[in-house]
Design an enzyme around this catalytic site. Structure first.
Site, short mmCIF file in Angstrom:
data_model
loop_
_atom_site.label_atom_id
_atom_site.label_comp_id
_atom_site.label_asym_id
_atom_site.label_seq_id
_atom_site.Cartn_x
_atom_site.Cartn_y
_atom_site.Cartn_z
N ARG A 85 0.61 -1.11 -0.33
CA ARG A 85 0.03 0.04 -0.02
C ARG A 85 0.95 1.27 -0.12
NH1 ARG A 85 -3.35 2.15 4.71
NH2 ARG A 85 -4.58 3.63 3.56
N HIS A 86 0.40 2.34 -0.65
CA HIS A 86 1.36 3.55 -0.62
C HIS A 86 1.44 4.37 0.91
CE1 HIS A 86 -2.35 5.80 1.01
NE2 HIS A 86 -3.03 5.20 -0.33
N GLY A 87 2.36 4.70 1.09
CA GLY A 87 2.43 5.61 2.13
C GLY A 87 1.63 6.38 3.22
#
Ligand SMILES: *[C@@H]1O[C@H](CO)[C@@H](O)[C@H](O)[C@H]1NC(C)=O
Ligand SMILES: *[C@@H]1O[C@H](CO)[C@@H](O)[C@H](O)[C@H]1NC(C)=O
Ligand SMILES: *[C@@H]1O[C@H](CO)[C@@H](O)[C@H](O)[C@H]1NC(C)=O
Length: 461
Positions: A85-87
């Protein structure tokens, strides 16, 4: 059937115990460290990765290599597929508007004169602006830079400078800016680690894989654009549990009860979580919630994910069929190639959304509770395994590691750098054939086109 079921419930029990131990540790930690809100374990998809692996709070680059021992002889990791997942990101415009509305209400109407409320009124500023709309923040870049270094430490023979230069590491991302920025930060992490200064590696955008939910028409029609599909969430927003949180908050602020809606309660919860995730602050907003309130709001978020991305509706899981097949195609290819001694693609790094990871986990049977999450079983679900705070914080990651061992190929699954058994397989790294056998039906079916197709009006008329 019966034995499979009881095996599964045994698994759940083991996992629930692990959860209790985890949250105990983290609570103890929060008491020591007043920079961390006491409720930080309940932020769901807006939670910090460090709350899931609290050893990272002291050393963000520490890894525990002993976790990777697959418990068999002479194993060499030959392929890693990582779905990440993106940060950490800014709030969406919609949530920023709610936060602004709450802030205005507190400034203009809150009568309480206690210290932390005075702090909000005089020291805190509404610094979130509409144009931030979900973009990756600097902390989010760090999430991915650090994750890259930890994964390179865990799999030094695969995530290596040599493999990067030889283009044996594949980078694929969702087209969303926060995902593209995350994968670039991940690459920066590797380049800094190896002190490589030449032009960095590239990435491919693939929304078919990483944003399959937008492209599955049946999902869009039946779930996304269908208020009824999230009925349990609406019911819970009107529940006695939620009412109690609203009233407590109104009391704390000293405003009339009818001024505090469930959305405003959530806006305050978001403010506490965003101030922490983005700025590492234990903000005054967090004073509005105690442990019980946080559990109620956590449940509301989990309910939404359950019905929109998880087990609640079958199409949620099935919409990830392409990603599932893509994963096994990569593993199969590595499995074929190793017989001739050389795997052409060592690593796949794929960056997407919580909405990408959750359906795949559900498709594969992870974190399935015996009872559905509903508006009226908050108490019963206290020990649920479907807990997004643990599963999909920022930079959450699924790692599928294929090993070549004396006795054959084995597959290990790690969620957020922690090994997880596949459902119904009591082994940390079962034979790859066993895993394929477990998912036989999905491997031979799970056709995205078919699952996502809408019944067409008959065109012969
Ligand atoms: C690493 O993981 C192993 C296996 O779970 C555990 O026994 C050990 O305590 C961990 N070590 C550290 C330093 O966390
Ligand atoms: C492990 O690998 C070594 C070197 O390839 C080999 O000599 C040994 O027999 C293997 N051990 C087992 C138990 O297969
Ligand atoms: C909306 O969701 C409900 C509940 O899942 C379902 O019964 C209904 O068929 C859905 N409606 C549409 C138009 O998809």
């Amino acid at each position: 059937m019966t034995s499979a079921l009881s095996k599964q419930s045994l698994l759940f029990t083991t996992f629930s115990l692990a959860l209790i131990r985890f949250s105990y540790c983290s609570v103890a930690n929060a008491n020591v460290n007043s920079n961390i809100p006491a409720i930080a374990n309940h932020f769901g998809t807006k939670g910090r990765y460090e709350e899931v692996n609290s050893y990272l709070i002291n050393d963000i680059l520490s890894v525990n290599k002993s976790l990777l021992k697959p418990g068999c002889t002479n194993c060499t990791a030959i392929h890693v597929a990582a779905i990440i997942r993106h940060g950490t990101r800014y709030p969406s415009t919609k949530n920023i508007k709610m936060m602004q509305q709450l802030y205005d209400l507190v400034l203009n109407e809150a009568m309480n004169t206690n210290k932390w409320l005075k702090d909000i009124k005089t020291k805190w500023e509404m610094w979130y602006t509409d144009d931030m709309d979900g973009k990756l923040v600097e902390k989010g870049r760090d999430d991915h830079r650090h994750l890259a270094v930890r994964l390179a430490t865990l799999f030094p023979s695969l995530i290596s400078e040599e493999n990067l230069r030889a283009h044996r590491i594949r980078f694929i991302t969702s087209s969303k800016h926060r995902c593209v920025d995350s994968i670039v930060a991940f690459q920066e992490g590797l380049l800094n680690l190896w002190k490589v200064t030449e032009v960095g590696p590239s990435h491919k955008i693939n929304d078919e894989l990483m944003r399959f939910f937008d492209q599955c028409q049946k999902f869009v029609e039946d779930i996304e654009n269908n208020q009824t599909a999230l009925e349990e969430v609406h019911l819970f927003k009107a529940s006695a549990e939620m009412k109690r949180v609203q009233m407590k908050m109104a009391d704390q602020l000293q405003v009339p009860y009818n001024r505090i809606t469930p959305d405003l309660v959530e806006a305050a919860f978001f403010l506490c979580s965003y101030e922490f995730a983005i700025k590492s602050l234990n903000s005054a907003w967090c004073n509005l919630f105690d442990e019980t309130d946080a559990q109620v709001l956590e449940y509301k978020n989990d309910l939404k994910q359950y019905w929109k991305r998880g087990y609640g509706h079958d199409i949620n899981r099935k919409s990830s069929c392409n990603l599932f097949h893509d994963l096994f195609n990569r593993l199969d290819q590595a499995a074929r190639e190793i017989r001739f001694g050389h795997v052409s693609e060592a690593v796949t790094i794929q960056v997407g959304h919580a909405e990408t990871l959750l359906p795949l986990l559900a498709l594969m049977g992870f974190f399935r509770d015996e009872t559905a999450l509903t508006a009226d079983n908050f108490d019963v679900q206290n020990g649920r395994t479907f807990r997004t705070s643990r599963i999909v914080p920022y930079a959450a990651n699924l790692l599928f590691v294929l090993y070549d061992c004396s006795e054959g190929l084995r597959l290990q699954f790690l969620l957020n750098e922690t090994p997880q058994n596949f459902p119904d397989i009591m082994h940390q790294a079962p034979l790859y054939d066993t895993v394929r056998e477990t998912y036989r039906e999905l491997l031979h079916g799970c056709n995205f086109e078919k699952e996502c197709e809408l019944p067409r009006p008959n065109s012969e008329f």
